[in-house]
Design a protein around this motif. Sequence first.
Motif, PDB file in Angstrom:
ATOM      1  N   VAL A 170      -5.506   2.348   2.946  1.00  0.00           N
ATOM      2  CA  VAL A 170      -5.209   3.753   3.208  1.00  0.00           C
ATOM      3  C   VAL A 170      -6.014   4.587   2.212  1.00  0.00           C
ATOM      4  O   VAL A 170      -6.013   4.300   1.010  1.00  0.00           O
ATOM      5  N   LYS A 171      -6.684   5.601   2.718  1.00  0.00           N
ATOM      6  CA  LYS A 171      -7.427   6.530   1.861  1.00  0.00           C
ATOM      7  C   LYS A 171      -6.467   7.596   1.350  1.00  0.00           C
ATOM      8  O   LYS A 171      -5.708   8.177   2.115  1.00  0.00           O
ATOM      9  N   HIS A 172      -6.481   7.813   0.040  1.00  0.00           N
ATOM     10  CA  HIS A 172      -5.697   8.872  -0.598  1.00  0.00           C
ATOM     11  C   HIS A 172      -6.632   9.656  -1.507  1.00  0.00           C
ATOM     12  O   HIS A 172      -7.029   9.150  -2.554  1.00  0.00           O
ATOM     13  N   TYR A 206      -5.286  -4.430   4.545  1.00  0.00           N
ATOM     14  CA  TYR A 206      -4.782  -3.139   5.001  1.00  0.00           C
ATOM     15  C   TYR A 206      -5.184  -2.112   3.950  1.00  0.00           C
ATOM     16  O   TYR A 206      -5.109  -2.384   2.748  1.00  0.00           O
ATOM     17  N   ILE A 265      -9.176   4.491  -2.288  1.00  0.00           N
ATOM     18  CA  ILE A 265      -8.648   3.690  -1.193  1.00  0.00           C
ATOM     19  C   ILE A 265      -7.695   2.666  -1.803  1.00  0.00           C
ATOM     20  O   ILE A 265      -8.065   1.937  -2.730  1.00  0.00           O
ATOM     21  N   LYS A 309      -6.968   5.066   7.543  1.00  0.00           N
ATOM     22  CA  LYS A 309      -6.287   3.805   7.273  1.00  0.00           C
ATOM     23  C   LYS A 309      -6.632   2.794   8.355  1.00  0.00           C
ATOM     24  O   LYS A 309      -7.184   3.149   9.396  1.00  0.00           O
ATOM     25  N   VAL A 326       0.844  -1.203   0.000  1.00  0.00           N
ATOM     26  CA  VAL A 326       0.000   0.000   0.000  1.00  0.00           C
ATOM     27  C   VAL A 326       0.880   1.254   0.000  1.00  0.00           C
ATOM     28  O   VAL A 326       0.606   2.217  -0.731  1.00  0.00           O
ATOM     29  N   ASP A 327       1.944   1.243   0.786  1.00  0.00           N
ATOM     30  CA  ASP A 327       2.860   2.388   0.814  1.00  0.00           C
ATOM     31  C   ASP A 327       3.499   2.624  -0.551  1.00  0.00           C
ATOM     32  O   ASP A 327       3.655   3.763  -0.991  1.00  0.00           O
ATOM     33  N   GLU A 333      -5.572  -0.722  -1.270  1.00  0.00           N
ATOM     34  CA  GLU A 333      -5.754  -1.907  -0.427  1.00  0.00           C
ATOM     35  C   GLU A 333      -4.801  -3.024  -0.808  1.00  0.00           C
ATOM     36  O   GLU A 333      -4.481  -3.192  -1.977  1.00  0.00           O
ATOM     37  N   ALA A 367     -12.061   3.855   6.221  1.00  0.00           N
ATOM     38  CA  ALA A 367     -11.172   4.741   5.455  1.00  0.00           C
ATOM     39  C   ALA A 367     -11.655   6.182   5.562  1.00  0.00           C
ATOM     40  O   ALA A 367     -10.849   7.110   5.735  1.00  0.00           O
TER      41      ALA A 367
END
Length: 151
Positions: free
Chosen positions: A136-138, A134, A142, A113, A33-34, A144, A108
Motif C-alpha cells: 500500500v502506498k502511503h 501485498y 510503500i 495498493k 500492512v494495515d 509491504e 503502487a
Amino acid sequence: MKNTILSVLLATTVLSAVPALAADNSAAAIAMVDKGAAYLQKNGKDALIKEVNSKNPEFINDTTYLTVRALDGTQLAHPTNPKLVGKNMVVLPDADGKLFRKEIIDQAQAKGKGWVDYRYNNPANGDIEKKSTYFVKHGDVILEAGIYKGK
C-alpha cells in the motif's frame, strides 16, 4: 484397498486445506500492512521506520513482517535483513528475471495498493519459492508484507 482409500482421503484433506492456508497468510500480510499504516498515520513515517528497523514485534511475526520502501525503491526499513536498509535494488530481478520491486513501485504509483507475485529465496529453508507481496502506498513510502507460497 483400505490403504488406497485412506491415502486418497488423506490427500484430499491436505489439498483442501491448502487454499485455506494461503488465504490465512494473505490475510496476515494485509493485516500487517494495515497495522503499519495505522501506526504511520498516528506516529509518522520516521517513527514507523524506527520501529520496523528495531524489530518491534508488532511488525514481525511467524507468517510475515512489514517493510518500508521509498518511491524511488530505496529500502527504508527491514526487520529481518538490516543490510538491505538504505539500498536500492530495483534493478535486481527475482529467480526468474522478473523486476518485482519495480512492479511493486509502478503498481503502487498507479493503483495505490495491490499484490505482486514472484519467486524468491525463502530464508527459512533456503529454497527458491513462490512469494506474494501485498503493498500500500502511503504518501512517499510503500508499506509491504510478503508471504511465501511454497514451490
